[in-house]
Design a protein around this motif. Structure first.
Motif, PDB file in Angstrom:
ATOM      1  N   TYR A  77      72.014  29.642  41.014  1.00 34.07           N
ATOM      2  CA  TYR A  77      72.685  30.927  41.218  1.00 34.07           C
ATOM      3  C   TYR A  77      73.910  31.076  40.322  1.00 34.07           C
ATOM      4  O   TYR A  77      74.305  32.199  39.989  1.00 34.07           O
ATOM      5  CB  TYR A  77      73.058  31.095  42.694  1.00 34.07           C
ATOM      6  CG  TYR A  77      71.861  31.334  43.581  1.00 34.07           C
ATOM      7  CD1 TYR A  77      71.045  32.440  43.378  1.00 34.07           C
ATOM      8  CD2 TYR A  77      71.530  30.454  44.606  1.00 34.07           C
ATOM      9  CE1 TYR A  77      69.931  32.662  44.177  1.00 34.07           C
ATOM     10  CE2 TYR A  77      70.429  30.667  45.407  1.00 34.07           C
ATOM     11  CZ  TYR A  77      69.627  31.773  45.192  1.00 34.07           C
ATOM     12  OH  TYR A  77      68.521  31.989  45.976  1.00 34.07           O
ATOM     13  N   ASP A  81      72.820  34.579  38.984  1.00 32.36           N
ATOM     14  CA  ASP A  81      73.171  35.522  40.049  1.00 32.36           C
ATOM     15  C   ASP A  81      73.449  36.909  39.479  1.00 32.36           C
ATOM     16  O   ASP A  81      74.334  37.085  38.642  1.00 32.36           O
ATOM     17  CB  ASP A  81      74.402  35.029  40.810  1.00 32.36           C
ATOM     18  CG  ASP A  81      74.796  35.971  41.929  1.00 32.36           C
ATOM     19  OD1 ASP A  81      73.886  36.595  42.513  1.00 32.36           O
ATOM     20  OD2 ASP A  81      75.993  36.075  42.211  1.00 32.36           O
ATOM     21  N   SER A  82      72.685  37.869  39.958  1.00 33.02           N
ATOM     22  CA  SER A  82      72.869  39.247  39.491  1.00 33.02           C
ATOM     23  C   SER A  82      73.776  40.059  40.401  1.00 33.02           C
ATOM     24  O   SER A  82      74.148  41.181  40.068  1.00 33.02           O
ATOM     25  CB  SER A  82      71.498  39.945  39.390  1.00 33.02           C
ATOM     26  OG  SER A  82      70.852  39.941  40.665  1.00 33.02           O
ATOM     27  N   SER A  83      74.156  39.492  41.550  1.00 28.87           N
ATOM     28  CA  SER A  83      74.970  40.244  42.503  1.00 28.87           C
ATOM     29  C   SER A  83      76.468  40.130  42.222  1.00 28.87           C
ATOM     30  O   SER A  83      77.246  40.947  42.698  1.00 28.87           O
ATOM     31  CB  SER A  83      74.685  39.753  43.928  1.00 28.87           C
ATOM     32  OG  SER A  83      75.148  38.423  44.100  1.00 28.87           O
ATOM     33  N   LEU A  85      78.383  37.920  43.436  1.00 29.56           N
ATOM     34  CA  LEU A  85      79.055  37.267  44.550  1.00 29.56           C
ATOM     35  C   LEU A  85      79.392  35.814  44.226  1.00 29.56           C
ATOM     36  O   LEU A  85      80.461  35.322  44.599  1.00 29.56           O
ATOM     37  CB  LEU A  85      78.154  37.339  45.790  1.00 29.56           C
ATOM     38  CG  LEU A  85      78.699  36.682  47.060  1.00 29.56           C
ATOM     39  CD1 LEU A  85      79.990  37.373  47.509  1.00 29.56           C
ATOM     40  CD2 LEU A  85      77.662  36.717  48.182  1.00 29.56           C
ATOM     41  N   SER A 160      65.196  35.394  47.928  1.00 31.83           N
ATOM     42  CA  SER A 160      66.580  35.513  47.453  1.00 31.83           C
ATOM     43  C   SER A 160      66.655  35.398  45.929  1.00 31.83           C
ATOM     44  O   SER A 160      66.950  34.340  45.385  1.00 31.83           O
ATOM     45  CB  SER A 160      67.465  34.460  48.114  1.00 31.83           C
ATOM     46  OG  SER A 160      66.955  33.162  47.895  1.00 31.83           O
ATOM     47  N   ASN A 162      68.917  36.759  44.226  1.00 29.34           N
ATOM     48  CA  ASN A 162      70.328  36.645  43.862  1.00 29.34           C
ATOM     49  C   ASN A 162      71.082  35.926  44.983  1.00 29.34           C
ATOM     50  O   ASN A 162      70.550  35.700  46.083  1.00 29.34           O
ATOM     51  CB  ASN A 162      70.941  38.016  43.573  1.00 29.34           C
ATOM     52  CG  ASN A 162      70.841  38.955  44.767  1.00 29.34           C
ATOM     53  OD1 ASN A 162      71.334  38.668  45.853  1.00 29.34           O
ATOM     54  ND2 ASN A 162      70.164  40.096  44.576  1.00 29.34           N
ATOM     55  N   ALA A 164      73.652  36.790  46.828  1.00 24.75           N
ATOM     56  CA  ALA A 164      73.991  37.568  48.021  1.00 24.75           C
ATOM     57  C   ALA A 164      72.879  37.480  49.061  1.00 24.75           C
ATOM     58  O   ALA A 164      73.149  37.333  50.268  1.00 24.75           O
ATOM     59  CB  ALA A 164      74.250  39.023  47.641  1.00 24.75           C
TER      60      ALA A 164
END
Length: 476
Positions: A77, A81-83, A85, A160, A162, A164
């Protein structure tokens, strides 16, 4: 006169005959009593205890699969991670890591620790609420709801893409983890004083087996998965989901309701009253929601609850940093650590399966005191260890103590409360444990990196003398 004498003699003869018959009957009764005593068999455990054992084993296998994968997941992540967070939370953890002076390579471990603390805090919130609901609606429907939530959490993990979503999956899983306290409530419902210890020991066996086999399965995925892809974690998450569905089916098809309607609380408001007191932590330590029981029982609950919290707070802080110690001081690889945890897990399983589950009721408190005292030299030896032999010696004592401590304390607390309060009592008890496990690792981390491993383990071990002394002098 002759007639009177004859009647008298006849009467005496009859009386003597009756005395002989009565004596013979008395001797026969004594013989029957002795024979019955000789043939008396130990009281059998209710089959529902074994259903709970299977359910917990499925649940814990699913739960522990992710543990060896967390470092790889966090790295995944971090890069994918694309979010956004992960970046935000990493900055927070990096600030904490720099504050403690922890090496850069441990930032993911610290991050994992915070996620673990979040999970335990959610358990702390959920356990008493779930326990109260089960006292009103019954054990089975609430257990099914918890199992469904846990299954959904693994499905969310599989989806999941991402970070988040992954955090959401952990959140749903944590808030659904009231099933552990409910399982203990079921065991209490169907157990007598003589068989309750056996049931609680089986819970310990399920934990030991889960924490041996589950991480091994996860480790295999960690070693052989191709982590260059974006979906490498889907297979282990689906396996965890499959185990959770298996748990759900076992509960739905095999578990009977163990809390009859006549023993349930009459109003849901009273069942949930103590859940609202979560805003006041002192109310939980005081077991304020448990009413209409003798004062001496409330005093006993408070004593056991405080002892349990202090024990788990210190214990979990030291337990969490053991992996840091093995890597930082002894240079252990993941395989070396796996061997260590396999050894301790096997010891705990053997003890819980052969000794703990057969402890008589009268000896539960004595063994609980013994286990609390034994953890003191265990952590002191770990702190003083300069080589693997001494480390293994300390961890062996650690395993022996762990095999007895929580099971015996849970058995002690399960004796208190009315029939319609058992779920609430055990829910609050589990909440105290979850709160301790939420706070302990953070404090353990701070101590480890601020004052070093030796002082942390020796001081922690010596502080653990207090729960042992307190239990020894408690009127339970």
């Amino acid at each position: 006169m002759a007639e009177l004498r004859s009647r008298h003699n006849g009467t005496v003869a009859v009386e003597k005959q009756n005395q002989v018959q009565t004596g013979s009957q008395h001797n026969n009764n004594e013989g029957l009593d002795k024979e019955a005593s000789a043939n008396e068999k130990p009281e059998k455990s209710d089959p529902m205890i074994y259903i709970i054992f299977v359910s917990l084993l499925f649940d814990l296998l699913a739960f522990t699969i992710i543990l060896p994968l967390l470092p790889s997941l966090l790295e995944h992540y971090r890069q994918n991670d694309s979010s956004g967070l992960y970046a935000v939370l990493t900055d927070r953890v990096r600030w904490f890591q720099q504050l403690l002076g922890a090496p850069e390579r441990y930032i993911s471990v610290l991050f994992g620790g915070f996620l673990g603390s979040m999970f335990s805090f959610l358990q702390f919130v959920a356990s008493p609420i779930v326990g109260g609901l089960s006292d009103y609606y019954g054990r089975k429907p609430i257990l099914l709801a918890c199992a469904t939530g846990i299954a959904v959490s693994y499905l969310l993990w599989a989806c999941s893409s991402n970070f988040a979503l992954f955090v959401l999956a952990r959140f749903v899983g944590g808030i659904s983890k009231g099933n552990i306290s409910l399982c203990m409530s079921v065991i209490t419902d169907v157990s007598s004083v003589k068989t309750r210890g056996r049931g609680m020991a089986l819970v310990g066996v399920a934990f030991s087996l889960g924490f041996i086999v589950g991480p091994m399965i996860g480790a295999l995925f960690a070693i052989f998965s191709d982590k260059s892809g974006s979906t490498w974690f889907v297979l282990p998450s689906l396996l965890a989901f499959g185990l959770a569905v298996g748990d759900l089916l076992v509960l739905a098809c095999c578990l009977r309701e163990t809390l009859p309607k006549e023993k349930r609380v009459k109003e849901i408001s009273s069942a949930l009253s103590y859940g609202l007191q979560l805003l006041n932590f002192s109310a939980i330590f005081r077991f304020a929601a448990i009413k209409n029981v003798p004062k001496k029982d409330i005093a006993a609950l408070r004593s056991i609850g405080l002892i349990y919290f202090l024990y788990l707070f210190l214990y979990s802080g030291l337990e969490f940093t053991v992996t840091f110690l093995m890597y930082h001081k002894f240079g252990y690889t993941s395989m070396d650590q796996a061997k260590m945890f396999l050894t301790t897990g096997v010891i705990m399983t053997l003890l819980q399966g052969s000794v703990v589950r057969r402890l008589p009721e009268a000896k539960i408190k004595g063994y609980a005191i013994f286990s609390l005292y034994l953890i003191v030299p265990a952590f002191v030896i770990v702190g003083l260890a300069e080589g693997s032999r001494m480390l293994y010696a300390g961890m062996t004592l650690f395993a022996i103590s762990t095999a007895f401590a929580v099971t015996c304390l849970t058995t002690l607390v399960s004796k208190y409360g009315n029939d319609d309060q058992k779920g609430s009592v055990l829910g609050i008890f589990r909440s105290l444990g979850a709160l301790a496990r939420a706070l302990g690792p953070v404090v353990g981390c701070i101590a480890f990196w601020c004052v070093g491993s030796k002082i942390t383990y020796i001081a922690g071990g010596l502080l653990l003398i207090y729960p042992a002394v307190a239990l020894q002098h408690a009127r339970i």
